[in-house]
Design a protein around this motif. Structure first.
Motif, PDB file in Angstrom:
ATOM      1  N   THR A   6       0.851  -1.183   0.000  1.00 41.40           N
ATOM      2  CA  THR A   6       0.000   0.000   0.000  1.00 41.40           C
ATOM      3  C   THR A   6       0.887   1.234   0.000  1.00 41.40           C
ATOM      4  N   ILE A   7       0.644   2.150  -0.927  1.00 37.60           N
ATOM      5  CA  ILE A   7       1.390   3.408  -0.981  1.00 37.60           C
ATOM      6  C   ILE A   7       0.444   4.560  -0.670  1.00 37.60           C
ATOM      7  N   ILE A   8       0.870   5.420   0.246  1.00 40.65           N
ATOM      8  CA  ILE A   8       0.096   6.602   0.628  1.00 40.65           C
ATOM      9  C   ILE A   8       0.605   7.794  -0.176  1.00 40.65           C
ATOM     10  N   GLY A   9      -0.279   8.423  -0.951  1.00 40.13           N
ATOM     11  CA  GLY A   9       0.092   9.582  -1.745  1.00 40.13           C
ATOM     12  C   GLY A   9       0.492   9.212  -3.159  1.00 40.13           C
ATOM     13  N   SER A  10       0.441  10.213  -4.058  1.00 38.65           N
ATOM     14  CA  SER A  10       0.764   9.939  -5.462  1.00 38.65           C
ATOM     15  C   SER A  10       1.628  11.021  -6.085  1.00 38.65           C
ATOM     16  N   GLY A  11       2.509  11.611  -5.267  1.00 29.01           N
ATOM     17  CA  GLY A  11       3.482  12.558  -5.805  1.00 29.01           C
ATOM     18  C   GLY A  11       4.573  11.828  -6.562  1.00 29.01           C
ATOM     19  N   ALA A  14       6.191   8.773  -4.784  1.00 34.22           N
ATOM     20  CA  ALA A  14       5.269   7.646  -4.667  1.00 34.22           C
ATOM     21  C   ALA A  14       5.057   6.974  -6.016  1.00 34.22           C
ATOM     22  N   LEU A  15       4.920   7.774  -7.081  1.00 35.94           N
ATOM     23  CA  LEU A  15       4.754   7.210  -8.421  1.00 35.94           C
ATOM     24  C   LEU A  15       5.991   6.415  -8.831  1.00 35.94           C
ATOM     25  N   SER A  16       7.163   6.965  -8.517  1.00 32.42           N
ATOM     26  CA  SER A  16       8.415   6.279  -8.821  1.00 32.42           C
ATOM     27  C   SER A  16       8.475   4.934  -8.100  1.00 32.42           C
ATOM     28  N   TYR A  31      -3.017   5.154  -2.819  1.00 28.83           N
ATOM     29  CA  TYR A  31      -4.171   5.875  -2.284  1.00 28.83           C
ATOM     30  C   TYR A  31      -3.846   7.360  -2.189  1.00 28.83           C
ATOM     31  N   GLU A  32      -4.588   8.164  -2.913  1.00 27.38           N
ATOM     32  CA  GLU A  32      -4.364   9.608  -2.979  1.00 27.38           C
ATOM     33  C   GLU A  32      -5.505  10.354  -2.294  1.00 27.38           C
ATOM     34  N   LYS A  33      -5.161  11.253  -1.392  1.00 23.38           N
ATOM     35  CA  LYS A  33      -6.141  12.037  -0.633  1.00 23.38           C
ATOM     36  C   LYS A  33      -6.995  12.928  -1.534  1.00 23.38           C
ATOM     37  N   ASN A  34      -6.363  13.561  -2.523  1.00 27.25           N
ATOM     38  CA  ASN A  34      -7.071  14.523  -3.364  1.00 27.25           C
ATOM     39  C   ASN A  34      -7.740  13.845  -4.557  1.00 27.25           C
ATOM     40  N   GLU A  35      -8.379  14.640  -5.387  1.00 26.41           N
ATOM     41  CA  GLU A  35      -9.192  14.061  -6.469  1.00 26.41           C
ATOM     42  C   GLU A  35      -8.403  13.710  -7.713  1.00 26.41           C
ATOM     43  N   SER A  36      -7.119  14.077  -7.755  1.00 26.29           N
ATOM     44  CA  SER A  36      -6.308  13.742  -8.926  1.00 26.29           C
ATOM     45  C   SER A  36      -4.909  13.296  -8.514  1.00 26.29           C
ATOM     46  N   ILE A  37      -4.284  12.525  -9.382  1.00 27.47           N
ATOM     47  CA  ILE A  37      -2.921  12.023  -9.164  1.00 27.47           C
ATOM     48  C   ILE A  37      -1.915  13.159  -9.309  1.00 27.47           C
ATOM     49  N   PHE A 222       2.871  18.648 -15.763  1.00 31.50           N
ATOM     50  CA  PHE A 222       1.920  17.565 -15.538  1.00 31.50           C
ATOM     51  C   PHE A 222       2.095  16.454 -16.574  1.00 31.50           C
ATOM     52  N   ASP A 223       2.755  16.763 -17.694  1.00 27.81           N
ATOM     53  CA  ASP A 223       3.092  15.722 -18.670  1.00 27.81           C
ATOM     54  C   ASP A 223       3.891  14.594 -18.014  1.00 27.81           C
ATOM     55  N   VAL A 224       4.772  14.974 -17.066  1.00 26.29           N
ATOM     56  CA  VAL A 224       5.609  13.981 -16.392  1.00 26.29           C
ATOM     57  C   VAL A 224       4.757  13.129 -15.450  1.00 26.29           C
ATOM     58  N   VAL A 225       3.848  13.772 -14.733  1.00 20.54           N
ATOM     59  CA  VAL A 225       2.927  13.029 -13.865  1.00 20.54           C
ATOM     60  C   VAL A 225       2.116  12.036 -14.695  1.00 20.54           C
TER      61      VAL A 225
END
Length: 489
Positions: A6-11, A14-16, A31-37, A222-225
């Protein structure tokens, strides 16, 4: 052996980590708190305008290439890069600016035109900076901060003195012109500390700037995200947004589950890419590694007051990145680090992505992102935000010789309170924990919990430090530690 992680957050970190851990055969759930990655690197869209809400500088392209190469990919498989020319402008007064070119030869000529003899000094300074970059970014930062011995190599022993000097003194020994000094001190601000508190070895940031150039993903950071999320999904990562983590459940000193929106979700291991301090508050007190006194004693990178602005016309005398150093650099630094308060006369940064990216604003219009660095933890209010917007927009009009205030279609602000509310950021810091000498490598908060088995951390408050490239590296480092643990079980 396949594990459920389980990973908390999607910065970025975390994505790496999600990519590396899935590549290793594990089941990974983010699992991301906000509505977008994307964590702090989210996107804001409004009225036909598009903004990167967080990171806006694409430096160290080799680190991004190295990340994607680990998966048999290239950045060009996902996004296109544009090298900015000029890289940025630095304003010192009304129509008094220095433009930094996209290549070292032109930058050398620019320095020489400002201060006789400085061109040759810059060449020597950059040769040392490149040497440091090769040691730091190609080697040292890919070590997990477990032991001080990681810093001891044949190359670093030759540069031992550079860990005890500082950037500010080094630059002033070689250059006398205050404008050139400020330009050379600027890159280390990305590390979150004053140049006078940043070890000389960190001149590798100057090579990242002048040597490798400033780039821009074609339609924004955001292209990188989007690229990392796409890669993660291709590998098998599963994402859940609007998922607020309320607790990390520990049983027999082992992380067993998280509670998300009131629901218990079990896993074999928990990795947090969220704010380190906040993550520890999700644990019962006996399982926290670092006390409130510890966090209070750390040097944190600044918070920021940000404005996202849409203009109904094209602006004049602007470039993609602009720095406004027309006020006292040292005084503003003191008001961030030494005597925390709202600055009397703030330096500020402006970013106009629509100069490069035509999708960032409707035809004939301009998108803008203004940033004032602030001390973390200070009082934040709408009144103060408006007061400071008035200060910087007036100076912007004067310095660029144009009227723009009446052309604002909309303006949204983001400041300390928003960093706390949306990212659970300690004291509302924007960039993490500063990379001072006593907060480097093994002296930073650990990737692996010393009190709870199967609990790990990644991101800008741990190893290797603040910034997007270090975040990618942090995800790789923690994944290696996790896989090493599983192999030894």
């Amino acid at each position: 052996m396949k594990k459920r992680i389980t990973i908390i957050g999607s910065g970025f970190s975390a994505l790496s980590a999600a990519c590396y851990l899935t590549q290793s055969g594990h089941e990974v759930f983010v699992y991301e708190k906000n509505e977008s990655i994307g964590g702090r690197a989210r996107q804001l869209k409004k009225g036909g305008f598009t903004f990167d809400m967080g990171p806006s500088w694409y430096w160290m392209p080799d680190v991004f290439e190295r990340f994607f190469a680990d998966f048999g990919k290239k950045t060009t498989d996902y996004y296109e890069l544009v090298k900015l020319s000029p890289a940025y402008r630095v304003y010192f007064g009304i129509q008094d600016f220095i433009a930094i070119a996209d290549n070292l030869e032109e930058i050398v000529s620019t320095f020489e035109s400002v201060e006789k003899g400085s061109g040759n000094e810059l060449r020597k300074f950059m040769a040392e900076a490149k040497s440091n970059y090769d040691i730091a970014i190609k080697d040292l930062v890919y070590r997990p901060g477990v032991s001080p011995l990681e810093l001891i190599t044949l190359e670093t022993t030759k540069k031992l003195g550079q860990f005890f000097g500082n950037i500010s003194k080094d630059v002033r020994k070689k250059f006398k012109n205050e404008k050139l000094i400020q330009i050379l001190e600027f890159p280390v601000l990305f590390l979150g500390a004053k140049p006078s508190d940043t070890p000389s070895f960190y001149s590798f940031m100057n090579f990242a700037d002048f040597g490798l150039g400033t780039w821009h993903p074609k339609t924004g950071m955001f292209d990188v995200v989007r690229a990392m999320e796409t890669l993660a999904r291709e590998l098998g990562v599963q994402f859940f947004v609007n998922s607020n983590i309320e607790k990390i459940i520990v049983e027999n000193k082992i992380a067993k589950a998280i509670v998300v929106n009131g629901e218990r979700i079990d896993s074999d291991l928990v990795l947090s890419g969220a704010d380190y301090h906040h993550t520890e508050t999700l644990l019962d007190s006996e399982f926290r590694q670092y006390s409130e006194k510890y966090w209070e004693s750390r040097v944190f990178a600044p918070s920021s007051l940000l404005f996202y602005i849409g203009f109904d016309k094209k602006l004049e005398n602007i470039s993609h990145h602009m720095l406004f150093f027309d006020t006292d650099f040292d005084q503003h630094a003191k008001e961030i680090y030494d005597d925390p308060k709202w600055p009397e006369a703030p330096l500020f940064y402006a970013n106009f992505p629509s100069v490069t990216d035509k999708t960032a604003a409707p035809d004939g219009m301009e998108s803008a992102f203004f940033l004032i660095p602030l001390a973390p933890g200070i009082h934040d209010s709408e009144k103060l935000r408006e007061e400071y917007f008035g200060k910087i927009i007036l100076r912007f009009e004067q310095l660029t010789a144009q009227s723009v205030k009446e052309n604002i279609i909309f303006k949204e602000s983001f400041c300390k309170n928003d960093f706390v509310e949306q990212y659970n950021s300690y004291k509302g810091n924007a960039y993490g924990m500063a990379n001072t000498l006593l907060q480097t490598a093994f002296l930073r908060p650990k990737l692996k919990s010393g009190k709870v088995r199967n609990l790990y951390f990644t991101g800008q408050l741990t190893v290797p430090g603040p910034g997007v490239p270090p975040a990618l590296i942090s995800g790789k480092l923690v994944s290696s530690l996790i896989n090493k643990q599983f192999l030894n079980e």
